[in-house]
Design an enzyme around this catalytic site. Sequence first.
Site, PDB file in Angstrom:
ATOM      1  N   ASP A  47      44.635  42.236  48.361  1.00 17.24           N
ATOM      2  CA  ASP A  47      45.531  43.378  48.122  1.00 17.24           C
ATOM      3  C   ASP A  47      44.873  44.726  48.350  1.00 17.24           C
ATOM      4  O   ASP A  47      45.550  45.757  48.317  1.00 17.24           O
ATOM      5  CB  ASP A  47      46.060  43.311  46.684  1.00 17.24           C
ATOM      6  CG  ASP A  47      46.987  42.122  46.501  1.00 17.24           C
ATOM      7  OD1 ASP A  47      46.768  41.336  45.563  1.00 17.24           O
ATOM      8  OD2 ASP A  47      47.897  41.970  47.327  1.00 17.24           O
ATOM      9  N   HIS A  78      38.865  38.567  41.552  1.00 14.03           N
ATOM     10  CA  HIS A  78      39.731  37.424  41.847  1.00 14.03           C
ATOM     11  C   HIS A  78      39.356  36.260  40.937  1.00 14.03           C
ATOM     12  O   HIS A  78      38.203  36.066  40.607  1.00 14.03           O
ATOM     13  CB  HIS A  78      39.544  36.995  43.314  1.00 14.03           C
ATOM     14  CG  HIS A  78      40.663  36.144  43.819  1.00 14.03           C
ATOM     15  ND1 HIS A  78      40.726  34.800  43.615  1.00 14.03           N
ATOM     16  CD2 HIS A  78      41.789  36.479  44.491  1.00 14.03           C
ATOM     17  CE1 HIS A  78      41.824  34.323  44.153  1.00 14.03           C
ATOM     18  NE2 HIS A  78      42.498  35.312  44.698  1.00 14.03           N
TER      19      HIS A  78
HETATM   20  C1  SDX Z   1      46.188  38.077  43.997  1.00 15.14           C
HETATM   21  O1  SDX Z   1      45.056  33.588  42.392  1.00 15.14           O
HETATM   22  C2  SDX Z   1      45.281  33.954  43.569  1.00 15.14           C
HETATM   23  O2  SDX Z   1      44.992  33.255  44.518  1.00 15.14           O
HETATM   24  C3  SDX Z   1      46.023  35.280  43.740  1.00 15.14           C
HETATM   25  C4  SDX Z   1      46.115  35.842  45.140  1.00 15.14           C
HETATM   26  C5  SDX Z   1      47.023  35.016  46.018  1.00 15.14           C
HETATM   27  O3  SDX Z   1      46.851  35.053  47.239  1.00 15.14           O
HETATM   28  O4  SDX Z   1      47.994  34.403  45.478  1.00 15.14           O
HETATM   29  O5  SDX Z   1      44.827  35.869  45.732  1.00 15.14           O
HETATM   30  C6  SDX Z   1      46.690  37.252  45.135  1.00 15.14           C
HETATM   31  O6  SDX Z   1      46.801  38.112  42.967  1.00 15.14           O
HETATM   32  C7  SDX Z   1      44.877  38.813  44.150  1.00 15.14           C
HETATM   33  C8  SDX Z   1      44.455  39.578  42.846  1.00 15.14           C
HETATM   34  C9  SDX Z   1      45.210  40.912  42.771  1.00 15.14           C
HETATM   35  N1  SDX Z   1      44.986  41.542  41.476  1.00 15.14           N
HETATM   36  C10 SDX Z   1      44.257  42.680  41.359  1.00 15.14           C
HETATM   37  O7  SDX Z   1      43.642  43.207  42.290  1.00 15.14           O
HETATM   38  C11 SDX Z   1      44.253  43.285  39.954  1.00 15.14           C
HETATM   39  C12 SDX Z   1      42.824  43.677  39.581  1.00 15.14           C
HETATM   40  N2  SDX Z   1      42.034  42.452  39.401  1.00 15.14           N
HETATM   41  C13 SDX Z   1      41.952  41.924  38.066  1.00 15.14           C
HETATM   42  O8  SDX Z   1      42.918  42.240  37.154  1.00 15.14           O
HETATM   43  C14 SDX Z   1      41.301  40.546  37.977  1.00 15.14           C
HETATM   44  O9  SDX Z   1      40.189  40.572  38.768  1.00 15.14           O
HETATM   45  C15 SDX Z   1      42.150  39.329  38.307  1.00 15.14           C
HETATM   46  C16 SDX Z   1      43.398  39.307  37.536  1.00 15.14           C
HETATM   47  C17 SDX Z   1      42.443  39.277  39.757  1.00 15.14           C
HETATM   48  C18 SDX Z   1      41.325  38.084  37.940  1.00 15.14           C
HETATM   49  O10 SDX Z   1      41.143  38.116  36.589  1.00 15.14           O
HETATM   50  P1  SDX Z   1      40.333  36.949  35.801  1.00 15.14           P
HETATM   51  O11 SDX Z   1      39.926  35.877  36.730  1.00 15.14           O
HETATM   52  O12 SDX Z   1      41.148  36.583  34.604  1.00 15.14           O
HETATM   53  O13 SDX Z   1      39.013  37.657  35.396  1.00 15.14           O
HETATM   54  P2  SDX Z   1      38.818  38.469  34.062  1.00 15.14           P
HETATM   55  O14 SDX Z   1      40.010  39.342  33.806  1.00 15.14           O
HETATM   56  O15 SDX Z   1      38.402  37.514  33.003  1.00 15.14           O
HETATM   57  O16 SDX Z   1      37.590  39.428  34.472  1.00 15.14           O
HETATM   58  C19 SDX Z   1      36.232  38.991  34.320  1.00 15.14           C
HETATM   59  C20 SDX Z   1      35.437  40.282  34.042  1.00 15.14           C
HETATM   60  C21 SDX Z   1      35.985  41.052  32.839  1.00 15.14           C
HETATM   61  O17 SDX Z   1      34.933  41.839  32.315  1.00 15.14           O
HETATM   62  P3  SDX Z   1      34.054  41.201  31.048  1.00 15.14           P
HETATM   63  O18 SDX Z   1      35.069  40.876  29.976  1.00 15.14           O
HETATM   64  O19 SDX Z   1      33.355  39.995  31.639  1.00 15.14           O
HETATM   65  O20 SDX Z   1      33.116  42.350  30.686  1.00 15.14           O
HETATM   66  O21 SDX Z   1      35.573  41.164  35.158  1.00 15.14           O
HETATM   67  C22 SDX Z   1      36.258  42.358  34.743  1.00 15.14           C
HETATM   68  C23 SDX Z   1      36.967  42.020  33.457  1.00 15.14           C
HETATM   69  O22 SDX Z   1      37.144  43.189  32.666  1.00 15.14           O
HETATM   70  N3  SDX Z   1      37.187  42.683  35.823  1.00 15.14           N
HETATM   71  C24 SDX Z   1      37.438  43.914  36.257  1.00 15.14           C
HETATM   72  C25 SDX Z   1      38.344  43.761  37.326  1.00 15.14           C
HETATM   73  N4  SDX Z   1      38.614  42.457  37.489  1.00 15.14           N
HETATM   74  C26 SDX Z   1      37.911  41.796  36.561  1.00 15.14           C
HETATM   75  N5  SDX Z   1      36.973  45.118  35.853  1.00 15.14           N
HETATM   76  C27 SDX Z   1      37.448  46.198  36.547  1.00 15.14           C
HETATM   77  N6  SDX Z   1      38.304  46.136  37.577  1.00 15.14           N
HETATM   78  C28 SDX Z   1      38.778  44.930  37.997  1.00 15.14           C
HETATM   79  N7  SDX Z   1      39.625  44.857  39.008  1.00 15.14           N
END
Ligand code: SDX
Length: 428
Positions: A364, A307
Amino acid sequence: MAKTATIDIDGQKYEFPLLTGTENEVAIDIKSLRGVTNGVITLDSGYKNTGSCTSSITFLDGEKGILRYRGYSIEELAEKASFLEVAYLLIFGELPTQEQSVKFHNDIKAQSVVDDDVRKIVDAFPKSAHPMGIISSLTSALTAFNPSSVNVKSEEDMYKAIVKILGKFPVLVAWTLRKKQGLPLDYGDKNLGYVENVLKMMFKQPNEDYVQNQVVVDALDKLLILHADHEQNCSTSTVRITGSSHAGLFASLSAGISALWGPLHGGANQAVLEMLEAIKADGGDTKKYMAKAKDKEDPFRLMGFGHRVYKNFDPRARIIKKAADEVLGDLGIDDPILDIAKGLEKEALEDSYFVDRKLYPNVDFYSGIIYRAMGIPTDMFTVMFALGRLPGWIAQWREMRLNVEPIGRPRQLYIGETERAFVPVDQR
Ligand code: SDX
């Protein structure tokens, strides 16, 4: 805490006010930055460090896993309030009295008939259309049937628009589902509660009476509360910036629905179920998917994990996980998908990749398991998220307009070609 922050650019110091919110969050007010520095701006891709507004609606603390709507904890609201009470709270700022609740619901019910011509739009969609595309289009189409734009300065006008969309949106949700199932479209039942009516509109079969299941009613009411608002997330920011051009409420909501559709945002609840189904089909090999999620060469992400704000357990995920156990138990459903989800969660919470990046289950991760137990098709999960988020989007849009916020128009740092002369085609 100091009252100002200082930025030093080439030895020139610039001071900017420090603002402190009611929860002691601190922001640097940089509204004068470009003017006093002759053009310097900040750059913050994804707005990870940038506030777009001040707001009094929802507070969340990602480090502590705190979520409150208008000061009330999500745990208390999920346990003690109804979705319609929470909708009223988010939009108007206070929990309604009994009298206000009754009037609010009656005014919503009075608006729960959708113009019959909207059926023609529903009928125009192929059965293969994704429900989020349908509901976004139908919401925007409501503008055609309710052309008068909202006069935000008129409390009465604003109230009418609010109860109109809260009355009509559940009908559009039900029609979106039933269209794909080839079932007749109806308008529900004014004698029912808000959530009971949603379920009856969605699931009533034409040849039999619909029997409510209180376990399902209570579970959906709780899920809608948990999804009702979440401060400046992607779709809410979309609703706010769309409304900042003075586009109408329905048009702004339609834009928010489109933003929610993305699998990184609300679309994740559908993607989680598809991921869990794939793991099940793969013999429950969670280790393979954990490895894929950690492999930088592999675009696969563990959907429902991570998140932007929560670097601790999403408090909603905690509540939904408990509800999933209760609902499946009460319905006598033994869904192996839930066990796979729990196994995946346990593995991830013990894996340094996830622990180091503070990746926990989000809202989710478990919600789809409950929706599925209710008989809601997977591609309708994000529509249910939108149904829950509707009052939050309305509240945030109303706050933005009442605060007379300027049109949202970010700056950029240009890194393209500098000026060059046109080259005639015969010289290229
Ligand atoms: C919602 O914002 C809100 O409030 C949203 C929400 C709401 O109520 O409105 O809460 C609802 O959208 C919840 C999120 C649902 N999405 C997912 O479950 C999709 C999977 N999650 C990710 O794609 C990710 O965690 C996000 C999009 C939710 C957040 O992404 P960020 O904050 O941009 O973080 P990032 O992509 O920069 O990740 C940081 C690190 C990275 O690795 P490094 O580059 O540091 O090595 O964490 C890794 C990412 O690759 N990472 C994941 C991951 N999420 C982040 N690796 C594997 N699986 C994941 N799910």
